[in-house]
Design a protein around this motif. Sequence first.
Motif, short mmCIF file in Angstrom:
data_model
loop_
_atom_site.label_atom_id
_atom_site.label_comp_id
_atom_site.label_asym_id
_atom_site.label_seq_id
_atom_site.Cartn_x
_atom_site.Cartn_y
_atom_site.Cartn_z
N PRO A 61 -4.61 4.97 -6.06
CA PRO A 61 -4.90 4.29 -4.79
C PRO A 61 -6.01 3.25 -4.89
O PRO A 61 -6.08 2.34 -4.06
CB PRO A 61 -5.31 5.45 -3.87
CG PRO A 61 -5.67 6.58 -4.76
CD PRO A 61 -4.82 6.42 -5.99
N VAL A 99 -5.19 -0.46 -4.80
CA VAL A 99 -4.87 -1.18 -3.57
C VAL A 99 -5.85 -2.34 -3.37
O VAL A 99 -5.46 -3.45 -3.01
CB VAL A 99 -4.93 -0.22 -2.35
CG1 VAL A 99 -4.82 -1.01 -1.05
CG2 VAL A 99 -3.82 0.81 -2.45
N GLN A 100 -7.14 -2.08 -3.60
CA GLN A 100 -8.14 -3.13 -3.44
C GLN A 100 -7.89 -4.27 -4.43
O GLN A 100 -8.05 -5.44 -4.09
CB GLN A 100 -9.55 -2.55 -3.68
CG GLN A 100 -9.92 -1.43 -2.72
CD GLN A 100 -10.01 -1.91 -1.28
OE1 GLN A 100 -10.57 -2.95 -1.01
NE2 GLN A 100 -9.43 -1.15 -0.36
N THR A 144 0.83 -1.20 0.00
CA THR A 144 0.00 0.00 0.00
C THR A 144 0.86 1.25 0.00
O THR A 144 0.63 2.21 -0.76
CB THR A 144 -0.92 0.00 1.23
OG1 THR A 144 -1.67 -1.21 1.26
CG2 THR A 144 -1.87 1.18 1.20
N GLN A 145 1.89 1.25 0.87
CA GLN A 145 2.77 2.42 0.99
C GLN A 145 3.55 2.65 -0.30
O GLN A 145 3.74 3.80 -0.72
CB GLN A 145 3.73 2.20 2.16
CG GLN A 145 4.50 3.44 2.56
CD GLN A 145 3.64 4.42 3.34
OE1 GLN A 145 2.43 4.23 3.45
NE2 GLN A 145 4.26 5.45 3.87
#
Length: 322
Positions: free
Chosen positions: A287, A290-291, A277-278
Amino acid sequence: MPSLLKHDWAGLALVCAVATCIISLKSPAFLSVLNGQVLLEAISINILIALSQMVIIAIGQMNLSVGAIGGLAAISFAGMMEVWGVPAPLAVALAIMIGILAGALNGFFIIWTGVSAFVVTLATLAIFKGLNLAITEAQPFYEIPAAVGAFGNTTFFGPLPWVFIPALTIIILVSFMLNKVPLGRKLLAVGANEHAAKLSGINVSGTVIVAHCISGFLAAAAGVALVARLQLGQPTIGDDWLLMSFAAPVIGGAVLAGGHVSTIATVFGVVIVALITQSLVLFKVDPYLVQVVLGALILAAVGFNRWKDIQTSKQDLVVKNG
């Protein structure tokens, strides 16, 4: 050293180390104190969320209401301080009790009705979320005491945040419970074979209810910690916990059918998810991906665990046939 490599978490620890080196080389800002603090704060809270689900996976069930319980405890914690002026330590204790009670209700209804945990926790997810919205009227509680906010956003040594202390304590307690305490062995026995556990004298109903109480306690602790970090009681707290709660235990090698989980491997599963994630943020990747990455990780982990089971079965068959 060779004995360490035999543990479930050894490969995951190596992945974390390699990923940290690669990300640091590509983006030196990753090693900054501020980034380390932000990363450790997220990891600390996600560990509580993941362990909340892991305890239920250990008994061969799933808890879809982890996020709803955490959210209800979070807004209760913030609301009690803002509306009634309840001191923070007492509000923490009451919020944790709400989480334990919600978990107990899950366990009781599963045992009483005989309906699967999937259905029961899906129903209680709606109930707890509905209570959340009824209490808050979809409005956040903003008046969080400064001491609570400081606990969630300051460090005590370098990048180590204060919220890491309760997470570390929980890791030690859960690991000790599963490996050294009879209750932990009962949880794994029920998950491995409920009928055999009952024949061996284990109170299966009581064990299931206790597991859900522990899950509720951990979800509530995560909710309280997140209020401290955000410095507000947001009604949406817990809405996006479900995928994360399953991803880390599965990456850590937990068997979804029950009977085998690893606390340390689950923690490394949380770290891997946090690193991914980071890195997506640092490399300015969309973003929303991410999912997608989390879903792909779960599928890959489940596939790998299934492959390991097949290989183990083949080896056992070879040994059995001489």
